[in-house]
Design an enzyme around this catalytic site. Structure first.
Site, PDB file in Angstrom:
ATOM      1  CE  LYS A  23      -4.292   1.125   0.163  1.00  0.00           C
ATOM      2  NZ  LYS A  23      -5.779   0.586  -0.433  1.00  0.00           N
ATOM      3  N   GLY A  26     -20.434   7.492   2.782  1.00  0.00           N
ATOM      4  CA  GLY A  26     -19.091   7.848   1.752  1.00  0.00           C
ATOM      5  C   GLY A  26     -19.896   7.736   0.395  1.00  0.00           C
ATOM      6  N   GLY A  63     -18.089   8.221  -2.598  1.00  0.00           N
ATOM      7  CA  GLY A  63     -17.101   8.820  -3.617  1.00  0.00           C
ATOM      8  C   GLY A  63     -17.271   7.381  -4.507  1.00  0.00           C
ATOM      9  CG  ASN A  64     -14.256   4.478  -7.319  1.00  0.00           C
ATOM     10  OD1 ASN A  64     -14.594   3.189  -6.956  1.00  0.00           O
ATOM     11  ND2 ASN A  64     -13.754   4.516  -8.347  1.00  0.00           N
ATOM     12  N   GLY A  83     -18.827   4.103  -2.771  1.00  0.00           N
ATOM     13  CA  GLY A  83     -20.130   4.512  -2.286  1.00  0.00           C
ATOM     14  C   GLY A  83     -21.099   4.655  -3.604  1.00  0.00           C
ATOM     15  CE1 TYR A  84     -23.152   7.376  -9.482  1.00  0.00           C
ATOM     16  CE2 TYR A  84     -20.955   6.785 -10.082  1.00  0.00           C
ATOM     17  CZ  TYR A  84     -22.268   7.101 -10.630  1.00  0.00           C
ATOM     18  OH  TYR A  84     -22.633   6.949 -11.829  1.00  0.00           O
TER      19      TYR A  84
HETATM   20  P1  NAD Z   1     -13.282   8.281  -2.589  1.00  0.00           P
HETATM   21  O1  NAD Z   1     -12.263   9.183  -2.461  1.00  0.00           O
HETATM   22  O2  NAD Z   1     -13.814   8.252  -3.998  1.00  0.00           O
HETATM   23  O3  NAD Z   1     -14.492   8.403  -1.593  1.00  0.00           O
HETATM   24  C1  NAD Z   1     -14.406   8.594  -0.025  1.00  0.00           C
HETATM   25  C2  NAD Z   1     -15.899   9.313   0.092  1.00  0.00           C
HETATM   26  O4  NAD Z   1     -15.993   9.074   1.556  1.00  0.00           O
HETATM   27  C3  NAD Z   1     -15.988  10.679  -0.241  1.00  0.00           C
HETATM   28  O5  NAD Z   1     -17.561  10.860  -0.536  1.00  0.00           O
HETATM   29  C4  NAD Z   1     -15.707  11.290   0.810  1.00  0.00           C
HETATM   30  O6  NAD Z   1     -16.608  12.694   1.134  1.00  0.00           O
HETATM   31  C5  NAD Z   1     -16.317  10.544   1.989  1.00  0.00           C
HETATM   32  N1  NAD Z   1     -15.961  10.540   3.518  1.00  0.00           N
HETATM   33  C6  NAD Z   1     -14.625  11.065   3.788  1.00  0.00           C
HETATM   34  N2  NAD Z   1     -14.473  11.387   5.279  1.00  0.00           N
HETATM   35  C7  NAD Z   1     -15.736  10.989   5.474  1.00  0.00           C
HETATM   36  C8  NAD Z   1     -16.173  10.904   6.761  1.00  0.00           C
HETATM   37  N3  NAD Z   1     -15.450  11.333   8.053  1.00  0.00           N
HETATM   38  N4  NAD Z   1     -17.463  10.704   7.042  1.00  0.00           N
HETATM   39  C9  NAD Z   1     -18.242  10.191   5.892  1.00  0.00           C
HETATM   40  N5  NAD Z   1     -17.858  10.219   4.631  1.00  0.00           N
HETATM   41  C10 NAD Z   1     -16.468  10.656   4.408  1.00  0.00           C
HETATM   42  O7  NAD Z   1     -12.704   6.828  -2.150  1.00  0.00           O
HETATM   43  P2  NAD Z   1     -13.096   5.358  -2.403  1.00  0.00           P
HETATM   44  O8  NAD Z   1     -11.973   5.084  -3.403  1.00  0.00           O
HETATM   45  O9  NAD Z   1     -14.548   5.520  -2.609  1.00  0.00           O
HETATM   46  O10 NAD Z   1     -12.595   4.727  -1.009  1.00  0.00           O
HETATM   47  C11 NAD Z   1     -13.563   4.629   0.197  1.00  0.00           C
HETATM   48  C12 NAD Z   1     -13.212   3.500   0.993  1.00  0.00           C
HETATM   49  O11 NAD Z   1     -13.344   2.246   0.307  1.00  0.00           O
HETATM   50  C13 NAD Z   1     -11.938   3.516   1.741  1.00  0.00           C
HETATM   51  O12 NAD Z   1     -11.963   2.724   2.696  1.00  0.00           O
HETATM   52  C14 NAD Z   1     -11.026   2.727   0.504  1.00  0.00           C
HETATM   53  O13 NAD Z   1      -9.931   2.288   1.240  1.00  0.00           O
HETATM   54  C15 NAD Z   1     -12.015   1.675   0.325  1.00  0.00           C
HETATM   55  N6  NAD Z   1     -11.640   1.018  -1.078  1.00  0.00           N
HETATM   56  C16 NAD Z   1     -11.831   1.412  -2.279  1.00  0.00           C
HETATM   57  C17 NAD Z   1     -11.697   0.810  -3.374  1.00  0.00           C
HETATM   58  C18 NAD Z   1     -11.785   1.429  -4.810  1.00  0.00           C
HETATM   59  O14 NAD Z   1     -11.589   0.580  -5.699  1.00  0.00           O
HETATM   60  N7  NAD Z   1     -12.100   2.676  -4.991  1.00  0.00           N
HETATM   61  C19 NAD Z   1     -11.101  -0.265  -3.110  1.00  0.00           C
HETATM   62  C20 NAD Z   1     -11.116  -1.113  -2.076  1.00  0.00           C
HETATM   63  C21 NAD Z   1     -11.487  -0.270  -0.723  1.00  0.00           C
END
Ligand code: NAD
Length: 415
Positions: A105, A217, A219-220, A222-223
């Site tokens: 990581k 959340g 983001g990627n 959650g959406y």
């Molecule tokens: P991202 O940056 O696209 O989105 C993060 C979201 O979380 C945003 O909407 C942000 O506003 C929100 N957020 C941040 N702090 C917050 C808080 N205190 N309370 C509520 N919401 C909050 O990131 P992502 O890629 O969607 O990743 C989100 C989680 O999923 C992380 O833990 C990441 O490690 C995990 N993850 C993501 C992927 C991936 O492919 N994107 C893969 C495995 C795990």
């Protein structure tokens, strides 16, 4: 608080697993710490003409099963222990979905929200330069994570290719489609999570049609989860949130419309036809499925007993503390643990690596079909171990994943 230090939590989870598996102490000692870590200082010329030195890390946890793999996070609160924990979880994640990779990581302490595109590009190039000796298609392959995206990956791939004086698409995954990205990578984490929700719903006897879902959340992860639970299963997403707060509408929220609103305003907050809800209250809603998709340690011993969801699908890494795990298990909440639930991203990243090596690209439906197979079989391997040892799903996922890593180490003669 030390007990909320993600790395101490990751070590504690491993210790529990070592007990269940009756692992030799020396094996446990090897698995408790990363094989290697690199700390770098990255000088970046900012738009005001001054140089700012950013701090970055790359942690390489374990490569017994193959090259290390794991995302790069840009975050103001990044710490070396968060990166270590995430690198450990990557090791278990690649193992649980049985792809031939290890775990690593990366992270940079920075606040992308306050940086211009140019500053972000210079930081991205500077970071990959700084760690270039230890990454590469056959050594360690990064990917996006919180606040990094396909554009970040494209800059890093380009910089690494310049250093090596040849195109090196395979050094990084999550790239744009035009630059060796894989079809289906964008929503892979959420889609993989959805396949596990489908299996879990079967297991607990929940009809997903019309089932209510809350997502922390947007983001990627959650959406895409919001749109996919609706399109794949006809679920009703009643609440979503981001770092600024949450919104609720018991009649259901349209994920696409919320996405467009957030793109315009920067947050889901104040979305028309919704009421406000705090991030804390969202977790305790009376819903069928809860999806934490933001950051670590949001489900703790303080709120676990108030959680009413039947299934928790942890798209975020490390959202639940060990104390909370015990409470949820007692209360019969079916937890799909993080490194299983969110393994879809790394699975399609692995598919991307394969396609880069072969320079032959698959249609999206093939990606979905192969992802579904991997996730479904990982879920059932976990469920089987949970029944066999009478342990919760997180412990079970550890048992399956750690056993595979230990076996690889044994076969390589490292034990
Ligand atoms: P991202 O940056 O696209 O989105 C993060 C979201 O979380 C945003 O909407 C942000 O506003 C929100 N957020 C941040 N702090 C917050 C808080 N205190 N309370 C509520 N919401 C909050 O990131 P992502 O890629 O969607 O990743 C989100 C989680 O999923 C992380 O833990 C990441 O490690 C995990 N993850 C993501 C992927 C991936 O492919 N994107 C893969 C495995 C795990």
């Amino acid at each position: 608080m030390s007990e909320l230090n993600p790395f101490l939590i990751a070590q504690r989870q491993l210790d529990e697993c070592a007990k269940i598996l009756n692992l030799d102490d020396s094996v446990r000692e090897i698995l408790r710490v990363p094989m290697r870590e690199m700390h770098v200082s990255i000088p970046v010329r900012m738009d005001n003409g001054k140089i700012h030195v950013f701090k970055g890390y790359r942690v390489q946890y374990n490569d017994a099963r193959g090259p290390m793999k794991g995302g790069i996070r840009f975050h103001p609160d990044e710490t070396i222990d968060t990166v270590r924990a995430l690198a450990a979880w990557m090791t278990w994640k690649t193992s649980i979905v049985d792809v031939p990779l290890g775990g690593g990581k990366g992270g940079v302490i920075c606040n992308p929200k306050e940086m211009s595109e140019g500053e972000l590009e210079r930081l991205s190039r500077g970071y990959i330069q700084a760690i270039s000796q230890i990454v590469g298609p056959e050594k360690d392959v990064p990917a996006p994570d919180v606040y990094t995206n396909p554009q970040t990956m494209a800059w890093m791939m380009d910089e690494f290719s310049k250093i090596h004086q040849k195109n090196q698409f395979g050094v990084i995954t999550g790239k744009p489609l035009e630059l060796g990205g894989s079809a289906g990578r964008g929503d892979a984490t959420a889609r993989g999570g959805c396949y596990t929700i489908r299996e879990a719903a079967n297991e607990v006897g929940l009809d997903l049609k019309g089932a209510t879902v809350a997502i922390q959340g947007f983001g990627n992860a959650g959406y895409f989860a919001a749109t996919l639970v609706t399109s794949l299963f006809d679920c009703k997403v009643v609440a979503v949130s981001d770092s600024r707060g949450g919104i609720i509408n018991e009649n259901g929220l349209d994920g696409e419309a919320v996405f467009e609103y957030k793109a315009k305003t920067g947050s889901v907050v104040d979305f028309p036809d919704s009421d406000p809800i705090s991030n804390k209250d969202l977790l305790e809603l009376d819903v069928d499925v809860l999806i934490p998709a933001a950051l670590e340690n949001v489900i703790t011993d303080e709120n676990a007993s108030s959680i009413k969801a039947r299934i928790i699908c942890e798209l975020a890494n490390g959202p639940t503390t060990p104390e909370a795990d015990d409470i949820l298990y007692k209360n019969d909440v079916h937890v799909i643990p993080d490194f299983l639930a969110n393994a879809g991203g790394v699975t399609v990243s692995y598919f991307e690596m394969v396609q880069n090596f072969y320079m032959y690209y698959w249609e999206e439906d093939i990606v979905h079909e192969r992802l579904d197979k991997k996730m479904t079989s990982a879920y059932h391997a976990t469920l089987k171990a949970s029944r066999k040892f009478n342990i919760n799903m997180r412990q079970a996922a550890y048992v399956v994943a750690v056993e595979r890593v230990v076996e690889a180490m044994r076969l390589r003669g490292r034990l």
